[in-house]
Write a protein that holds these residues in place. Structure first.
Motif, PDB file in Angstrom:
ATOM      1  N   MET A   1       0.767  -1.164  -0.011  1.00 24.01           N
ATOM      2  CA  MET A   1       0.533  -0.192   0.398  1.00 24.01           C
ATOM      3  C   MET A   1       0.659   0.982   0.163  1.00 24.01           C
ATOM      4  O   MET A   1       0.816   2.649  -0.627  1.00 24.01           O
ATOM      5  N   ASN A   2       1.516   1.170   0.769  1.00 23.57           N
ATOM      6  CA  ASN A   2       3.168   2.205   1.158  1.00 23.57           C
ATOM      7  C   ASN A   2       3.327   2.450  -0.545  1.00 23.57           C
ATOM      8  O   ASN A   2       3.887   3.692  -0.879  1.00 23.57           O
ATOM      9  N   ASP A   3       3.743   1.860  -0.612  1.00 32.55           N
ATOM     10  CA  ASP A   3       4.861   1.428  -1.807  1.00 32.55           C
ATOM     11  C   ASP A   3       3.887   1.966  -3.668  1.00 32.55           C
ATOM     12  O   ASP A   3       3.896   2.432  -4.306  1.00 32.55           O
ATOM     13  N   SER A   4       2.073   1.728  -3.745  1.00 35.20           N
ATOM     14  CA  SER A   4       1.247   2.354  -4.496  1.00 35.20           C
ATOM     15  C   SER A   4       1.253   3.588  -3.822  1.00 35.20           C
ATOM     16  O   SER A   4       1.548   5.033  -4.794  1.00 35.20           O
ATOM     17  N   LEU A   5       1.010   4.478  -2.708  1.00 35.97           N
ATOM     18  CA  LEU A   5       1.253   5.907  -2.910  1.00 35.97           C
ATOM     19  C   LEU A   5       2.310   6.540  -3.088  1.00 35.97           C
ATOM     20  O   LEU A   5       2.068   7.708  -3.556  1.00 35.97           O
ATOM     21  N   ASP A   6       3.400   5.356  -2.480  1.00 34.13           N
ATOM     22  CA  ASP A   6       4.978   6.250  -3.336  1.00 34.13           C
ATOM     23  C   ASP A   6       4.991   6.385  -4.949  1.00 34.13           C
ATOM     24  O   ASP A   6       4.986   7.168  -4.916  1.00 34.13           O
ATOM     25  N   PHE A   7       4.416   5.190  -5.432  1.00 28.63           N
ATOM     26  CA  PHE A   7       4.226   6.012  -6.726  1.00 28.63           C
ATOM     27  C   PHE A   7       3.424   6.432  -7.375  1.00 28.63           C
ATOM     28  O   PHE A   7       3.866   7.883  -8.136  1.00 28.63           O
ATOM     29  N   LEU A   8       1.846   6.564  -5.994  1.00 27.12           N
ATOM     30  CA  LEU A   8       1.179   7.918  -6.629  1.00 27.12           C
ATOM     31  C   LEU A   8       1.610   9.314  -6.138  1.00 27.12           C
ATOM     32  O   LEU A   8       1.519   9.945  -7.001  1.00 27.12           O
ATOM     33  N   THR A   9       2.664   9.257  -5.633  1.00 28.20           N
ATOM     34  CA  THR A   9       2.755  10.241  -5.161  1.00 28.20           C
ATOM     35  C   THR A   9       3.644  11.176  -6.325  1.00 28.20           C
ATOM     36  O   THR A   9       3.809  12.122  -6.641  1.00 28.20           O
ATOM     37  N   VAL A  10       4.913  10.249  -6.373  1.00 28.82           N
ATOM     38  CA  VAL A  10       5.502  10.658  -7.337  1.00 28.82           C
ATOM     39  C   VAL A  10       4.673  10.359  -8.880  1.00 28.82           C
ATOM     40  O   VAL A  10       5.774  12.531  -9.463  1.00 28.82           O
ATOM     41  N   ILE A  11       4.026  10.132  -9.187  1.00 29.02           N
ATOM     42  CA  ILE A  11       3.203  10.446 -10.291  1.00 29.02           C
ATOM     43  C   ILE A  11       2.654  11.903 -10.711  1.00 29.02           C
ATOM     44  O   ILE A  11       2.836  12.697 -11.390  1.00 29.02           O
ATOM     45  N   LYS A  12       2.210  12.016  -9.188  1.00 27.60           N
ATOM     46  CA  LYS A  12       1.618  13.636  -8.811  1.00 27.60           C
ATOM     47  C   LYS A  12       2.760  14.539  -8.641  1.00 27.60           C
ATOM     48  O   LYS A  12       2.150  15.508  -9.751  1.00 27.60           O
ATOM     49  N   ILE A  13       3.884  14.211  -8.383  1.00 25.97           N
ATOM     50  CA  ILE A  13       5.002  15.545  -8.541  1.00 25.97           C
ATOM     51  C   ILE A  13       4.866  15.265 -10.293  1.00 25.97           C
ATOM     52  O   ILE A  13       5.196  17.009 -10.754  1.00 25.97           O
ATOM     53  N   LEU A  14       5.429  14.954 -10.636  1.00 26.94           N
ATOM     54  CA  LEU A  14       5.449  14.732 -11.665  1.00 26.94           C
ATOM     55  C   LEU A  14       4.720  15.633 -12.873  1.00 26.94           C
ATOM     56  O   LEU A  14       5.119  16.142 -13.934  1.00 26.94           O
ATOM     57  N   TYR A  15       3.323  15.035 -12.896  1.00 27.83           N
ATOM     58  CA  TYR A  15       1.975  15.574 -13.595  1.00 27.83           C
ATOM     59  C   TYR A  15       2.062  17.485 -13.166  1.00 27.83           C
ATOM     60  O   TYR A  15       1.691  18.262 -14.068  1.00 27.83           O
ATOM     61  N   ARG A  16       2.149  17.455 -12.064  1.00 24.85           N
ATOM     62  CA  ARG A  16       1.853  18.554 -11.526  1.00 24.85           C
ATOM     63  C   ARG A  16       3.529  19.669 -11.923  1.00 24.85           C
ATOM     64  O   ARG A  16       2.699  20.920 -12.071  1.00 24.85           O
ATOM     65  N   ASN A  17       3.809  18.993 -12.800  1.00 20.34           N
ATOM     66  CA  ASN A  17       5.545  20.030 -12.971  1.00 20.34           C
ATOM     67  C   ASN A  17       5.615  19.884 -13.964  1.00 20.34           C
ATOM     68  O   ASN A  17       7.252  19.546 -14.848  1.00 20.34           O
ATOM     69  N   LYS A  18       5.042  18.607 -14.528  1.00 24.30           N
ATOM     70  CA  LYS A  18       5.158  19.194 -15.901  1.00 24.30           C
ATOM     71  C   LYS A  18       5.853  19.634 -17.014  1.00 24.30           C
ATOM     72  O   LYS A  18       6.734  19.368 -18.265  1.00 24.30           O
ATOM     73  N   LEU A  19       5.303  21.232 -17.040  1.00 24.11           N
ATOM     74  CA  LEU A  19       5.640  21.841 -17.793  1.00 24.11           C
ATOM     75  C   LEU A  19       6.993  22.569 -17.564  1.00 24.11           C
ATOM     76  O   LEU A  19       8.086  22.661 -18.051  1.00 24.11           O
ATOM     77  N   LEU A  20       7.228  22.633 -16.131  1.00 20.92           N
ATOM     78  CA  LEU A  20       9.152  23.100 -15.779  1.00 20.92           C
ATOM     79  C   LEU A  20       9.773  22.309 -15.970  1.00 20.92           C
ATOM     80  O   LEU A  20      11.172  21.801 -17.219  1.00 20.92           O
ATOM     81  N   ILE A  21       9.078  20.647 -16.144  1.00 20.79           N
ATOM     82  CA  ILE A  21       9.962  19.944 -16.962  1.00 20.79           C
ATOM     83  C   ILE A  21      10.507  19.587 -18.326  1.00 20.79           C
ATOM     84  O   ILE A  21      11.876  19.514 -18.476  1.00 20.79           O
ATOM     85  N   LEU A  22       9.182  19.505 -19.010  1.00 19.69           N
ATOM     86  CA  LEU A  22       9.631  20.022 -19.790  1.00 19.69           C
ATOM     87  C   LEU A  22       9.966  21.156 -20.939  1.00 19.69           C
ATOM     88  O   LEU A  22      11.232  21.441 -21.431  1.00 19.69           O
ATOM     89  N   ILE A  23      10.274  22.537 -20.141  1.00 27.19           N
ATOM     90  CA  ILE A  23      11.052  23.386 -20.248  1.00 27.19           C
ATOM     91  C   ILE A  23      12.880  23.924 -19.956  1.00 27.19           C
ATOM     92  O   ILE A  23      13.207  23.338 -20.560  1.00 27.19           O
ATOM     93  N   ILE A  24      12.741  22.847 -18.962  1.00 27.30           N
ATOM     94  CA  ILE A  24      14.148  22.050 -18.407  1.00 27.30           C
ATOM     95  C   ILE A  24      14.710  21.851 -19.777  1.00 27.30           C
ATOM     96  O   ILE A  24      15.960  21.727 -20.123  1.00 27.30           O
ATOM     97  N   ALA A  25      13.775  20.940 -19.907  1.00 31.54           N
ATOM     98  CA  ALA A  25      14.457  19.911 -21.203  1.00 31.54           C
ATOM     99  C   ALA A  25      14.443  20.409 -22.210  1.00 31.54           C
ATOM    100  O   ALA A  25      15.721  20.248 -23.089  1.00 31.54           O
ATOM    101  N   VAL A  26      13.787  20.749 -23.103  1.00 34.15           N
ATOM    102  CA  VAL A  26      14.376  22.382 -24.065  1.00 34.15           C
ATOM    103  C   VAL A  26      15.325  23.027 -24.089  1.00 34.15           C
ATOM    104  O   VAL A  26      15.885  22.994 -24.940  1.00 34.15           O
ATOM    105  N   ALA A  27      15.106  23.457 -22.822  1.00 36.11           N
ATOM    106  CA  ALA A  27      16.510  24.524 -22.942  1.00 36.11           C
ATOM    107  C   ALA A  27      17.928  23.463 -23.058  1.00 36.11           C
ATOM    108  O   ALA A  27      18.674  24.438 -23.266  1.00 36.11           O
ATOM    109  N   ALA A  28      17.928  22.685 -21.897  1.00 36.97           N
ATOM    110  CA  ALA A  28      19.223  21.610 -22.628  1.00 36.97           C
ATOM    111  C   ALA A  28      19.425  21.088 -23.929  1.00 36.97           C
ATOM    112  O   ALA A  28      20.487  21.746 -24.860  1.00 36.97           O
TER     113      ALA A  28
END
Length: 245
Positions: free
Chosen positions: A1-28
């Protein structure tokens, strides 16, 4: 259950910051592309076919002769295009030996030579000049060696002719002298180029597509790291930290 929660948390963090991640990747990728466009570097590869019959006889295999201090000095004194390699004159031999590389498979007459230039056309011009100068250098070596050998064998043959009836003698040493003299005279008259340029090609020394793909992956990695740092900073109570100081 904790593993599932941790995985979901990671996905939520990535989704909330998708624009930041994309901007940094494009800038690189953009920064890498800009660097590749400004830092142009071309690699020229020459494929030469050597006249092994002559060069082995005069003890001048190209893979060693064309990588010697003597040849590089000859190149320095006679080349009009050597400046395209950006050689350090203060450390000439160590510098040029790093700029020009030679390869040859065992028992193969083919020789591969590589060097880098900053302008594509410079590589083509130096390739043709290098082949011409290498031929002249080895041709001089051939003339010096064969001239001295033929002179010595001529003198030896003349001495034998004056002191021995060659028609009545079956001495292996005499036969060897006559055979070698004939062979060296044959080589001396051989006008086949000692080195023949089979082909050459000049292309970008760096694999731009691979570098751009790697920079994209690196950009995403940095972006993901930045996203987690951003989320971590949100969990810190800066007010409590200031009050406890």
């Amino acid at each position: 259950m904790n593993d599932s929660l941790d995985f979901l948390t990671v996905i939520k963090i990535l989704y909330r910051n998708k624009l930041l991640i994309l901007i940094i990747a494009v800038a690189a990728v953009i920064c890498t592309l800009a660097y590749l466009m400004m830092k142009k570097d071309f690699k020229t590869t020459l494929n030469l076919y050597s006249n092994d019959r002559v060069l082995k006889e005069i003890n001048e295999p190209p893979v060693f002769s064309l990588n010697s201090f003597e040849f590089y000095k000859y190149l320095k004194d006679n080349s009009k295009k050597l400046s395209v390699l950006n050689i350090d004159d203060d450390n000439f031999y160590s510098s040029i030996s790093k700029k020009i590389t030679l390869e040859s498979d065992n028992n193969s007459p083919n020789v591969k030579i590589q060097f880098n230039t900053e302008v594509k056309n410079d590589g083509k011009e130096f390739a043709r000049e290098f082949t011409d100068l290498a031929n002249k250098y080895l041709y001089d070596k051939k003339n010096i060696y064969l001239s001295s050998q033929i002179k010595a064998l001529d003198e030896q043959f003349l001495y034998l002719k004056q002191n021995i009836d060659l028609s009545q003698t079956k001495d292996p040493l005499i036969d060897s002298t006559i055979s070698k003299l004939s062979y060296y005279r044959l080589l001396d008259k051989d006008k086949t180029p000692l080195l023949k340029l089979i082909d050459y090609q000049t292309k970008a020394s760096k694999n731009k597509k691979l570098i751009l793909v790697l920079s994209l992956f690196l950009g995403f990695a940095i972006g993901i790291l930045a996203a987690f740092i951003k989320e971590f900073l949100k969990t810190i109570n800066w007010k409590d930290i200031k009050e406890n100081q």
